[in-house]
Design a protein around this motif. Structure first.
Motif, PDB file in Angstrom:
ATOM      1  N   UNK A 319     -13.421  -3.935  34.647  1.00 32.72           N
ATOM      2  CA  UNK A 319     -14.275  -4.663  33.698  1.00 32.72           C
ATOM      3  C   UNK A 319     -15.737  -4.260  33.843  1.00 32.72           C
ATOM      4  N   UNK A 320     -16.216  -4.208  35.083  1.00 29.61           N
ATOM      5  CA  UNK A 320     -17.619  -3.839  35.303  1.00 29.61           C
ATOM      6  C   UNK A 320     -17.862  -2.378  34.911  1.00 29.61           C
ATOM      7  N   UNK A 321     -16.871  -1.529  35.166  1.00 36.18           N
ATOM      8  CA  UNK A 321     -17.045  -0.105  34.801  1.00 36.18           C
ATOM      9  C   UNK A 321     -17.058   0.076  33.282  1.00 36.18           C
ATOM     10  N   UNK A 322     -16.293  -0.760  32.576  1.00 33.41           N
ATOM     11  CA  UNK A 322     -16.353  -0.706  31.104  1.00 33.41           C
ATOM     12  C   UNK A 322     -17.753  -1.095  30.618  1.00 33.41           C
ATOM     13  N   UNK A 323     -18.320  -2.106  31.255  1.00 32.52           N
ATOM     14  CA  UNK A 323     -19.714  -2.468  30.940  1.00 32.52           C
ATOM     15  C   UNK A 323     -20.646  -1.289  31.192  1.00 32.52           C
ATOM     16  N   UNK A 324     -20.445  -0.643  32.337  1.00 31.93           N
ATOM     17  CA  UNK A 324     -21.316   0.479  32.713  1.00 31.93           C
ATOM     18  C   UNK A 324     -21.242   1.580  31.665  1.00 31.93           C
ATOM     19  N   UNK A 325     -20.023   1.835  31.167  1.00 35.68           N
ATOM     20  CA  UNK A 325     -19.857   2.881  30.149  1.00 35.68           C
ATOM     21  C   UNK A 325     -20.591   2.499  28.866  1.00 35.68           C
ATOM     22  N   UNK A 326     -20.516   1.227  28.512  1.00 38.06           N
ATOM     23  CA  UNK A 326     -21.223   0.740  27.310  1.00 38.06           C
ATOM     24  C   UNK A 326     -22.737   0.961  27.463  1.00 38.06           C
ATOM     25  N   UNK A 327     -23.240   0.600  28.644  1.00 35.83           N
ATOM     26  CA  UNK A 327     -24.687   0.733  28.891  1.00 35.83           C
ATOM     27  C   UNK A 327     -25.109   2.195  28.849  1.00 35.83           C
ATOM     28  N   UNK A 328     -24.358   3.019  29.545  1.00 36.59           N
ATOM     29  CA  UNK A 328     -24.744   4.434  29.631  1.00 36.59           C
ATOM     30  C   UNK A 328     -24.725   5.087  28.246  1.00 36.59           C
ATOM     31  N   UNK A 341     -23.155   4.910  36.645  1.00 38.06           N
ATOM     32  CA  UNK A 341     -22.357   4.197  35.651  1.00 38.06           C
ATOM     33  C   UNK A 341     -20.928   4.699  35.536  1.00 38.06           C
ATOM     34  N   UNK A 342     -20.671   5.929  35.976  1.00 36.43           N
ATOM     35  CA  UNK A 342     -19.296   6.437  35.875  1.00 36.43           C
ATOM     36  C   UNK A 342     -18.518   6.148  37.165  1.00 36.43           C
ATOM     37  N   UNK A 390     -20.889 -10.251  31.783  1.00 39.27           N
ATOM     38  CA  UNK A 390     -19.712 -10.238  30.908  1.00 39.27           C
ATOM     39  C   UNK A 390     -19.879  -9.121  29.871  1.00 39.27           C
ATOM     40  N   UNK A 391     -18.751  -8.682  29.306  1.00 40.29           N
ATOM     41  CA  UNK A 391     -18.797  -7.629  28.281  1.00 40.29           C
ATOM     42  C   UNK A 391     -19.634  -8.082  27.080  1.00 40.29           C
ATOM     43  N   UNK A 392     -19.489  -9.343  26.719  1.00 33.95           N
ATOM     44  CA  UNK A 392     -20.207  -9.880  25.565  1.00 33.95           C
ATOM     45  C   UNK A 392     -21.721  -9.787  25.785  1.00 33.95           C
ATOM     46  N   UNK A 393     -22.133 -10.194  26.971  1.00 34.90           N
ATOM     47  CA  UNK A 393     -23.563 -10.167  27.273  1.00 34.90           C
ATOM     48  C   UNK A 393     -24.097  -8.737  27.312  1.00 34.90           C
ATOM     49  N   UNK A 394     -23.306  -7.832  27.887  1.00 36.84           N
ATOM     50  CA  UNK A 394     -23.732  -6.435  27.968  1.00 36.84           C
ATOM     51  C   UNK A 394     -23.867  -5.853  26.573  1.00 36.84           C
ATOM     52  N   UNK A 395     -22.884  -6.131  25.713  1.00 38.98           N
ATOM     53  CA  UNK A 395     -22.955  -5.610  24.342  1.00 38.98           C
ATOM     54  C   UNK A 395     -24.146  -6.197  23.587  1.00 38.98           C
TER      55      UNK A 395
END
Lengths: 406, 406
Positions: A319-328, A341-342, A390-395
């Motif tokens: 989950x955290x790595x998916x966030x990292x990918x979104x951010x990067x 991030x990867x 959370x993914x929502x907050x990151x997005x």
């Protein structure tokens, strides 16, 4: 007259996070309708894995009855946990680490901070820049530095981590005795390859130096070629200590459990060149100044290695790595150079401006990050964005940044 | 070449508890039908108070959901716990201690061991004899002693606690800068009166010295005239730090929570005589090398101060004190001089023979105690008997001893 340890006077007051807090408070007062999204501090946000929760409840019940109550445990940790760690984190990867080489503690911050006590004060210490500030601060307190000049302490060999070297510094020109390494790196998220680590291990063996390897973020490694442990490198058992933590792996930042590996092959030397085993020295320090980790917490850490625990921890990290990918991806699309991030939860962004200026631009958009300058002189111009939310907050945060900066 | 902290070479290997374990094992092999009764190590044996158990379960549930999950807390401890401590342990006794003068930690062993880091290495340190070995060992590690000669370290001012002074040493002839005091004492169980403590406080104020006051056993004080805290003594806020623990108070030896009080009036000095606030120094040390106590454990500690928690803790202490009375009465009836046991869980028995010889006589009867010599040269000839066990076991142990010695 009680005289102080005057080395404390050399410490720069750590204004980083209080400065951040002040600016965030000011922003919130002026923008009450826009709650900030926090991607600053490296603190996990998701619930403990259910396997750990169940183990905690069970252990608390044991503590509630005389027959199963636990008083003092072994200072080094219970055998059940040391065995689980050795088998799962090391032996399963081909690293010959025995349970009695594992010292369980309440945090990698304590261990990375305390370990330097075992050494003479006049050794030469190499510390990456940028990096987690505890390595430097604890050496200042111990008197291993001179004064602070032009953003750096005299007497420390700084290992510059820059875009030019891919944020992985190589062996310094000067000879050093103690080397701090942190991979995946905090704050850059950079990782070291097998051959880069082999160079450090070879250097340490040649020079009789010691490596303190902080692998607190190893669980975020996805690339199969990147070593998770320094002990995957031949010869490391003789020259390296490794620090690990359940904080980022299993969401234990508020639960507190970590461990340090001190192989029985590591040696240190006295002024005559006679050698002593590091394991015995650390054991003496650990058992004199520490009384073991809470029994229920050790049971929770053990549960990380249960079949369900392993699945739950993987989900958490994923989950955290998916966030990292979104951010990067978002920051790259805005034209910023990024690393991390990867194989790590941190993205290190070249803001092409003063760290604090860039911090303020993101804050204006309602997003909190960490100015890179807070991690060392080489961090100037960068910011660290953390995937811990959370993914929502990151997005939502990336949406705000894109709107503000594009 | 990585050089060691050579002061570690001065440490005497701590064979005390391993020697005890060896002798106990040998006895058990020769007497398989007589399980030994352990009144040796100072470790509690009874279940956690139910209020703490309930608080733990509740906090674990909070950790199991994203919405109520807790990551890093304040390094100094949560406000809810610091406020409960300040109100119940200090303000209720008339001691003006504020919540932000309380630093929550995972153990008094850590705190009493780490606190000396704040001071110069060439201060003069006074340490009682006999006493909890951590004070001395951590000062040896820090380089504040010379070699070990005739059972004592050069450079330390030992405060002899003997039958002649009622096991409460008075101000030494030499001038000292840092003074460790422990009341109720481990191992003797002796307590200090208000006027005895006032002498130390007056001395420290006159000499600009600092007192490190270990009050880990204060909950066992029954005599209303004996101070529970050094802050009951006028002037102490300027010259004393106090260590407390939930270990013996509420059965937390395996749960791990303690705290240190650093009043904002305490000062230390640099080599020019300029003064600095000790509170800021300790705060820097604590927040640099420590990351706070586990959230569920802090909730458990808070529950010690709930109405039910207070009743349950009193019951726990009362049980151990009843054991102590049984032990003291039994040993006195056998003709031995004893101190302690009335305001402490330890009974200090003059064995009128070598500590180890007396230990062996009790072991032959099937009872394990601790040889007094393990706590310092003045402990020779004594043994420590601990009240931490069930009433049944304590009564059985006293029966065995009476039969063997009378």
């Amino acid at each position: 007259m009680i005289r102080m340890n005057s080395h404390y006077k050399k410490l720069k007051a750590s204004y980083l996070f209080s400065d951040i807090a002040k600016r965030v408070t000011a922003f919130q007062e002026n923008n009450p309708g826009t709650p900030v999204i926090r991607l600053g501090i490296g603190d996990v946000t998701r619930a403990l894995p259910q396997a750990c929760v169940q183990a905690l409840h069970k252990a608390v019940d044991e503590m509630s009855m005389d027959q199963s109550f636990k008083g003092y445990g072994p200072e080094q940790g219970y055998a059940f946990l040391r065995e689980a760690i050795a088998a799962n984190d090391f032996q399963s990867r081909g690293c010959a680490i025995d349970p009695d080489e594992i010292f369980v503690s309440d945090g990698a911050k304590c261990d990375t901070g305390n370990f330097q006590e075992l050494f003479a004060t006049d050794i030469r210490v190499a510390i990456p820049d940028p990096v987690y500030p505890v390595y430097l601060d604890t050496n200042i307190m111990a008197g291993r530095t001179g004064e602070f000049l032009e953003g750096r302490y005299q007497g420390i060999v700084y290992l510059d981590s820059t875009k030019e070297n891919g944020f992985v510094p190589s062996i310094p020109a000067q000879s050093v005795d103690l080397i701090y390494l942190c991979y995946p790196n905090n704050p850059t998220g950079a990782t070291a390859t097998r051959s880069q680590l082999q160079e450090w291990v070879d250097y340490a063996r040649r020079e009789k130096a010691l490596i303190l390897f902080d692998a607190a973020y190893e669980a975020f490694i996805t690339d199969p070629d990147i070593p998770h442990s320094i002990y995957e490198i031949p010869g490391a058992r003789e020259v390296a200590v490794e620090f690990r933590s359940f904080s980022k792996t299993a969401g234990f930042t508020g639960t507190r459990c970590a461990f340090t590996v001190v192989p029985k092959d590591c040696r240190v030397f006295d002024e005559n060149g006679d050698s002593y085993f590091l394991h015995g020295l650390w054991n003496r320090r650990h058992s004199t100044k520490f009384n073991g980790v809470s029994y229920p917490i050790q049971k929770a850490a053990e549960a990380v290695y249960s079949p369900e625990g392993k699945i739950q921890v993987k989900e958490l990290i994923k989950g955290y790595l998916e966030n990292a990918a979104i951010i990067r991806k978002a920051m790259a699309e805005l034209g910023f150079d990024c690393v991390g991030g990867d194989n790590s939860p941190y993205i290190w962004v070249d803001g092409r401006s003063d760290s604090w200026e860039f911090f303020d631009r993101l804050l204006k958009a309602g997003v909190v990050c960490t100015p890179g300058a807070g991690f060392g002189r080489c961090g100037e111009g960068y910011i660290r964005i953390s995937a811990f939310n959370s993914k929502e907050q990151v997005e939502a945060a990336m949406g705000r940044i894109a709107k503000a900066l594009s």
